[in-house]
Design a protein around this motif. Structure first.
Motif, PDB file in Angstrom:
ATOM      1  N   ARG A   1     -85.992  10.222  39.244  1.00 51.37           N
ATOM      2  CA  ARG A   1     -85.988  10.394  37.848  1.00 51.37           C
ATOM      3  C   ARG A   1     -85.268  11.822  37.435  1.00 51.37           C
ATOM      4  N   TYR A   2     -85.596  12.815  38.124  1.00 50.96           N
ATOM      5  CA  TYR A   2     -85.215  14.021  38.031  1.00 50.96           C
ATOM      6  C   TYR A   2     -83.514  14.286  38.258  1.00 50.96           C
ATOM      7  N   LEU A   3     -83.146  13.461  39.269  1.00 52.29           N
ATOM      8  CA  LEU A   3     -81.706  13.571  39.675  1.00 52.29           C
ATOM      9  C   LEU A   3     -81.348  12.626  38.578  1.00 52.29           C
ATOM     10  N   GLU A   4     -81.615  11.464  38.083  1.00 52.36           N
ATOM     11  CA  GLU A   4     -80.943  10.595  37.180  1.00 52.36           C
ATOM     12  C   GLU A   4     -80.928  11.361  35.690  1.00 52.36           C
ATOM     13  N   ARG A   5     -82.013  12.336  35.517  1.00 55.54           N
ATOM     14  CA  ARG A   5     -81.918  12.748  33.966  1.00 55.54           C
ATOM     15  C   ARG A   5     -81.028  14.150  34.162  1.00 55.54           C
ATOM     16  N   ASN A   6     -80.806  14.609  35.482  1.00 58.03           N
ATOM     17  CA  ASN A   6     -79.739  15.595  35.381  1.00 58.03           C
ATOM     18  C   ASN A   6     -78.423  14.878  35.471  1.00 58.03           C
ATOM     19  N   GLN A   7     -78.074  13.888  35.886  1.00 58.03           N
ATOM     20  CA  GLN A   7     -76.625  13.269  36.055  1.00 58.03           C
ATOM     21  C   GLN A   7     -76.463  12.860  34.269  1.00 58.03           C
ATOM     22  N   ARG A   8     -77.400  12.296  33.800  1.00 51.57           N
ATOM     23  CA  ARG A   8     -77.176  11.803  32.372  1.00 51.57           C
ATOM     24  C   ARG A   8     -76.771  13.052  31.516  1.00 51.57           C
ATOM     25  N   ARG A   9     -77.620  14.062  31.821  1.00 51.33           N
ATOM     26  CA  ARG A   9     -77.196  15.430  30.965  1.00 51.33           C
ATOM     27  C   ARG A   9     -75.984  15.975  31.025  1.00 51.33           C
ATOM     28  N   SER A  10     -75.551  16.093  32.700  1.00 54.35           N
ATOM     29  CA  SER A  10     -74.218  16.557  32.930  1.00 54.35           C
ATOM     30  C   SER A  10     -73.251  15.737  32.415  1.00 54.35           C
ATOM     31  N   GLN A  11     -73.420  14.525  32.199  1.00 52.58           N
ATOM     32  CA  GLN A  11     -72.173  13.396  31.822  1.00 52.58           C
ATOM     33  C   GLN A  11     -72.257  13.787  30.309  1.00 52.58           C
ATOM     34  N   ALA A  12     -73.393  13.953  29.356  1.00 52.65           N
ATOM     35  CA  ALA A  12     -73.280  14.116  27.968  1.00 52.65           C
ATOM     36  C   ALA A  12     -72.824  15.664  27.929  1.00 52.65           C
ATOM     37  N   GLU A  13     -72.908  16.718  28.595  1.00 50.68           N
ATOM     38  CA  GLU A  13     -72.163  17.959  28.444  1.00 50.68           C
ATOM     39  C   GLU A  13     -70.987  17.891  28.774  1.00 50.68           C
ATOM     40  N   LEU A  14     -70.520  17.042  29.569  1.00 51.15           N
ATOM     41  CA  LEU A  14     -69.055  16.923  30.039  1.00 51.15           C
ATOM     42  C   LEU A  14     -68.125  16.269  28.931  1.00 51.15           C
ATOM     43  N   ARG A  15     -68.956  15.157  28.315  1.00 49.80           N
ATOM     44  CA  ARG A  15     -68.212  14.558  27.140  1.00 49.80           C
ATOM     45  C   ARG A  15     -68.125  15.392  25.937  1.00 49.80           C
ATOM     46  N   HIS A  16     -68.920  16.520  25.848  1.00 51.41           N
ATOM     47  CA  HIS A  16     -69.211  17.283  24.809  1.00 51.41           C
ATOM     48  C   HIS A  16     -68.073  18.232  24.777  1.00 51.41           C
ATOM     49  N   ALA A  17     -67.978  18.887  25.959  1.00 52.65           N
ATOM     50  CA  ALA A  17     -66.680  19.772  26.355  1.00 52.65           C
ATOM     51  C   ALA A  17     -65.708  19.256  26.320  1.00 52.65           C
ATOM     52  N   GLU A  18     -65.167  17.955  26.651  1.00 50.34           N
ATOM     53  CA  GLU A  18     -64.020  17.099  26.396  1.00 50.34           C
ATOM     54  C   GLU A  18     -63.835  16.921  25.198  1.00 50.34           C
ATOM     55  N   GLN A  19     -64.682  16.637  24.236  1.00 53.05           N
ATOM     56  CA  GLN A  19     -64.635  16.572  22.867  1.00 53.05           C
ATOM     57  C   GLN A  19     -64.034  17.903  22.140  1.00 53.05           C
ATOM     58  N   LEU A  20     -64.688  19.148  22.614  1.00 49.63           N
ATOM     59  CA  LEU A  20     -64.364  20.203  22.105  1.00 49.63           C
ATOM     60  C   LEU A  20     -62.849  20.865  22.399  1.00 49.63           C
ATOM     61  N   GLU A  21     -62.665  20.339  23.566  1.00 47.47           N
ATOM     62  CA  GLU A  21     -61.169  20.780  24.195  1.00 47.47           C
ATOM     63  C   GLU A  21     -60.179  20.006  23.240  1.00 47.47           C
ATOM     64  N   THR A  22     -60.453  18.643  23.170  1.00 46.44           N
ATOM     65  CA  THR A  22     -59.517  17.794  22.222  1.00 46.44           C
ATOM     66  C   THR A  22     -59.136  18.212  21.072  1.00 46.44           C
TER      67      THR A  22
END
Length: 222
Positions: A155-176
């Motif tokens: 559950r900890y690894l899955e949570r970290n993966q979800r948060r990393s994906q969300a942070e990546l999407r946010h960074a991509e949106q800021l870059e765009t």
């Protein structure tokens, strides 16, 4: 083939409580394997946990480091629904996503998943979270099972993966967004009223774009 860090990590209860001084159980395992810390800094694992760690590392057993806490029973967090204000701070602090609820709505703990890490307690601004003992008379690994530890790790690894994906999407949106603003700025040919204003805007947008790209690169590497 498992590494020494893998073997050590498999012997930790996976509460992700950070009491050992490291951000998670895996980090603590890697530090032990590298000889950077002792094996007596895991109160949730207790004395039995240290005996297991000594067997796999060849280190001598030591008294538990009291600066990290004391050995105790398995506990779970309980939220007093009468006082919960729905701030979501406890949800954000939970390392294994066992607290559910939405903004300004009452939250609740999924007790079967809670590891008693206690990280939600200081996060709550109204002190409406308490701990309930689930294994009276049993502490450390006598209060835990390998299955519980495995589930907590997953559950900890899955949570970290979800948060990393969300942070990546946010960074991509800021870059765009920054890229679009910079492109729009470059098309402006009208003379601005304030001298140097166009250059100032360009520098600001370029800095934001560089920051967004840097964040995206760090997330992708992690």
């Amino acid at each position: 083939m498992s590494t020494l860090a893998d073997q050590i990590d498999a012997l930790l209860p996976q509460t992700q409580c950070t009491r050992c001084g490291y951000p998670d159980c895996r980090s603590y395992a890697e530090a032990i394997a590298a000889g950077l810390t002792e094996i007596n800094r895991c109160p949730p694992g207790g004395t039995e946990g240290m005996v297991r760690l000594a067997a796999v590392t060849g280190k001598a057993t030591l008294p538990l480091d009291v600066s990290c806490g004391v050995e105790g029973p398995l506990t779970v967090a309980v939220i007093d629904e009468r006082w919960c204000i729905g701030c979501t701070l406890c949800i954000k602090s939970c390392p294994i996503d066992c607290i559910v609820g939405t903004h300004k709505q009452m939250h609740t703990v999924i007790e079967s998943r809670c590891t008693g890490c206690e990280l939600c307690l200081p996060a709550c601004p109204v002190d409406c979270i308490s701990l309930e003992v689930m294994t009276p008379g049993r502490t450390g690994w006598h209060a835990w099972t390998a299955a519980q530890a495995d589930e907590a790790r997953t559950r900890y690894l899955e949570r970290n993966q979800r948060r990393s994906q969300a942070e990546l999407r946010h960074a991509e949106q800021l870059e765009t967004k920054a890229s679009h603003k910079l492109a729009h700025l470059e098309t402006q040919t009208n003379e601005v009223e304030v001298p140097g204003e166009l250059d100032r805007k360009r520098r600001t947008i370029e800095a934001a774009l560089a920051k967004a790209r840097s964040q995206r690169a760090k997330i992708a590497e992690s």
